[in-house]
Design a protein around this motif. Structure first.
Motif, PDB file in Angstrom:
ATOM      1  N   GLU A  13       0.841  -1.195   0.000  1.00  0.00           N
ATOM      2  CA  GLU A  13       0.000   0.000   0.000  1.00  0.00           C
ATOM      3  C   GLU A  13       0.878   1.246   0.000  1.00  0.00           C
ATOM      4  O   GLU A  13       1.737   1.417   0.867  1.00  0.00           O
ATOM      5  N   MET A  62     -12.274  -3.900  -5.352  1.00  0.00           N
ATOM      6  CA  MET A  62     -13.309  -2.866  -5.355  1.00  0.00           C
ATOM      7  C   MET A  62     -14.535  -3.392  -6.086  1.00  0.00           C
ATOM      8  O   MET A  62     -14.427  -4.131  -7.052  1.00  0.00           O
ATOM      9  N   TYR A  83     -15.044   6.335  -1.115  1.00  0.00           N
ATOM     10  CA  TYR A  83     -13.720   5.883  -0.706  1.00  0.00           C
ATOM     11  C   TYR A  83     -13.326   4.782  -1.672  1.00  0.00           C
ATOM     12  O   TYR A  83     -14.021   3.777  -1.810  1.00  0.00           O
ATOM     13  N   LYS A  85     -10.255   2.274  -3.505  1.00  0.00           N
ATOM     14  CA  LYS A  85      -8.943   1.628  -3.434  1.00  0.00           C
ATOM     15  C   LYS A  85      -8.403   1.518  -4.857  1.00  0.00           C
ATOM     16  O   LYS A  85      -8.840   0.664  -5.627  1.00  0.00           O
ATOM     17  N   THR A  93      -1.368  -0.566  -4.003  1.00  0.00           N
ATOM     18  CA  THR A  93      -2.643   0.130  -3.871  1.00  0.00           C
ATOM     19  C   THR A  93      -2.494   1.426  -3.088  1.00  0.00           C
ATOM     20  O   THR A  93      -1.502   1.639  -2.380  1.00  0.00           O
ATOM     21  N   TYR A  94      -3.476   2.268  -3.213  1.00  0.00           N
ATOM     22  CA  TYR A  94      -3.551   3.479  -2.397  1.00  0.00           C
ATOM     23  C   TYR A  94      -5.012   3.871  -2.265  1.00  0.00           C
ATOM     24  O   TYR A  94      -5.761   3.896  -3.243  1.00  0.00           O
ATOM     25  N   TRP A  95      -5.431   4.132  -1.008  1.00  0.00           N
ATOM     26  CA  TRP A  95      -6.808   4.539  -0.730  1.00  0.00           C
ATOM     27  C   TRP A  95      -6.941   6.036  -0.954  1.00  0.00           C
ATOM     28  O   TRP A  95      -6.071   6.823  -0.557  1.00  0.00           O
ATOM     29  N   LYS A 113      -6.155  12.234   0.282  1.00  0.00           N
ATOM     30  CA  LYS A 113      -5.954  11.225   1.321  1.00  0.00           C
ATOM     31  C   LYS A 113      -7.185  11.167   2.227  1.00  0.00           C
ATOM     32  O   LYS A 113      -7.632  12.200   2.715  1.00  0.00           O
ATOM     33  N   THR A 117     -10.979   8.594   9.201  1.00  0.00           N
ATOM     34  CA  THR A 117     -10.777   7.146   9.173  1.00  0.00           C
ATOM     35  C   THR A 117     -11.927   6.377   9.796  1.00  0.00           C
ATOM     36  O   THR A 117     -12.234   5.256   9.378  1.00  0.00           O
ATOM     37  N   LYS A 120     -14.229   6.013   6.972  1.00  0.00           N
ATOM     38  CA  LYS A 120     -13.684   5.185   5.886  1.00  0.00           C
ATOM     39  C   LYS A 120     -13.673   3.708   6.249  1.00  0.00           C
ATOM     40  O   LYS A 120     -13.936   2.847   5.409  1.00  0.00           O
ATOM     41  N   GLU A 124     -14.990   0.335   4.090  1.00  0.00           N
ATOM     42  CA  GLU A 124     -13.936  -0.604   3.696  1.00  0.00           C
ATOM     43  C   GLU A 124     -14.309  -2.023   4.080  1.00  0.00           C
ATOM     44  O   GLU A 124     -14.149  -2.975   3.300  1.00  0.00           O
TER      45      GLU A 124
END
Length: 458
Positions: A13, A62, A83, A85, A93-95, A113, A117, A120, A124
């Protein structure tokens, strides 16, 4: 497992910085056409030729349900948030928190970013539950039965409901203000390039001007969020207050039918019924007004957040160009970003006007509803005093009705006090919105973008 373009997912990630704002534009089929250097760095695709579609840069885990919600919103001309991925060219990967909106014949996606959280993490986990359902549905779809995205859509919507997301609109109305508020607290702010000259330097200065002019609105995001809660509670309070008034009327009318009841019971019952009916009508109107105002304030919060986000994106991209990050599509990218911001400013103005109109109605409606309810209470007190003069069989027959009115009066109307509190909040909520000043700066932004276009290759 390889996906389009031959990229294989790996267990890695990539980290996104708080000030990493990036965008891409796509055509109506989802093919990426333009992007900035941060997109290139994070996705590891060639920025001059961003390869593929949104599906290509999305990780296989996803689900299609989320994209279906987003695309449905975009087709309606509304912004959409999610949100997401994403997958880079190396399989990592990067959220991101993605905000999408239609601009002309394109779709603009601005990403940052995720900082909220606690918000999020719930989607997720939900995505992991929805994905197997869609994978199973894909096989059926390949056999000609149903669509994978539709298979998990119901479960996704049901799972998001506890988070306050009861419609596709709520994804933007709920999440975007949260994320923008968090970024406002933690970000280093709009870039500055004091050494720069020329149209790009002026454009960056204009973006700082818009930033300064709208900064005070950000501080109101939390106030508006709290106000939404109060308005929604007031709307919910209207129904029980109305029901209690009905119980007042039922108890008084039942007592008025008692043989031998004191003479004044009848006229007091008529007056109580009249005032209770008037109060019920006021409360019904108040319920509708509070609900509408709560909805308008939610949209206003979203519009403030969206304007701030797009302003940050224009300023950040401008700083990238000043720093020498060449882009063959710089002019068209700036034009799309500026168009999105200008549209956002217009929609913010519409939302602000709607809120001001509804807020102006609320105090008078509340005062009228409270006045009529208070009159009903006062008449009920007189009714009880008259009922206590009864004797003999009438006194015995009136006891349960008198007791009921005493009980209802003792409970009081806490809702009325809360209504007054909401009216005060509406009346004294700070209003720092400057339409004329913001409009002038947005017009100047459009002019300067035109000047930039004359000095850079299209």
């Amino acid at each position: 497992m390889a996906i389009e373009g031959g990229v294989t997912p790996i267990d890695l990630e990539h980290e996104i910085g708080v000030d990493d704002y990036f965008f891409s534009t796509t055509d109506r089929k989802g093919i990426i056409e333009e992007a900035n250097s941060v997109f290139s760095r994070l996705s590891q695709y060639d920025r001059e030729r961003p390869d593929g579609t949104h599906v290509t840069v999305g990780r296989p885990e996803m689900h299609g349900s989320e994209f279906k919600l987003a695309w449905d919103q975009l087709k309606e001309g509304q912004p959409a948030c999610a949100y997401v991925k994403n997958m880079a060219a190396d399989g990592g990967t990067y959220w991101v928190f993605a905000t999408l909106m239609p601009v002309g014949d394109k779709y603009l996606s601005v990403r940052m970013k995720p900082l909220a959280t606690s918000v999020k993490n719930a989607p997720e986990g939900l995505y992991r539950e929805v994905r197997p359902i869609e994978l199973a549905a894909r096989a059926a779809w390949e056999a000609g039965r149903g669509k994978p995205a539709d298979a998990g859509l119901g479960m996704l919507v049901e799972g998001l409901a506890p988070l306050g997301v009861t419609s596709p609109d709520d994804l933007a109305l709920t999440y975007l203000p949260m994320e923008v508020s968090a970024h406002e607290r933690l970000s280093s702010g709009l870039p500055r390039r004091p050494y720069a000259t020329g149209p790009l330097a002026e454009l960056l200065a204009v973006m700082h001007g818009i930033d300064e002019r709208t900064r005070s609105l950000v501080s109101q995001l939390e106030e508006y969020g709290s106000l939404v809660s109060s308005l929604e509670q007031s709307s919910r309070d209207a129904a029980p207050a109305t029901e209690r008034l009905r119980q007042f009327v039922r108890a008084s009318q039942a007592g008025a039918r008692v043989p031998g009841a004191p003479e004044m019971i009848q006229p007091f019952t008529a007056r109580l019924t009249e005032h209770a009916a008037a109060a019920s009508d006021r409360l019904s109107a108040l319920d509708s007004t509070m609900s509408a105002l709560a909805k308008d304030v939610r949209w206003l919060r979203m519009r403030i957040a969206l304007l701030r986000l797009h302003n940050r994106m224009v300023g950040t991209f401008c700083a990238e160009l000043i720093d020498g990050c060449s882009a063959a599509d710089a002019v068209s990218s700036l034009q799309v970003l500026a168009s999105a911001l200008a549209r956002g400013a217009d929609e913010l103005d519409i939302s602000m006007r709607a809120v001001r109109v509804q807020m102006s109605k609320a105090p008078a409606l509340i005062q009228q509803a409270v006045r009529d309810a208070d009159r009903a209470l006062r008449v009920a007190t007189k009714w009880r005093g008259e009922a206590q003069l009864a004797d003999g069989a009438a006194e015995i027959a009136l006891r349960p009705h008198l007791h009921r009115l005493q009980q209802l009066s003792g409970e009081g109307f806490d809702e009325l006090r809360r209504f007054y509190e909401v009216a005060a909040r509406c009346a004294f909520l700070p209003d720092t919105y400057d339409h004329d000043g913001l409009s002038a700066q947005v017009r100047r932004m459009t002019e300067v973008v035109g000047q930039v276009a004359q000095t850079m290759p299209a």
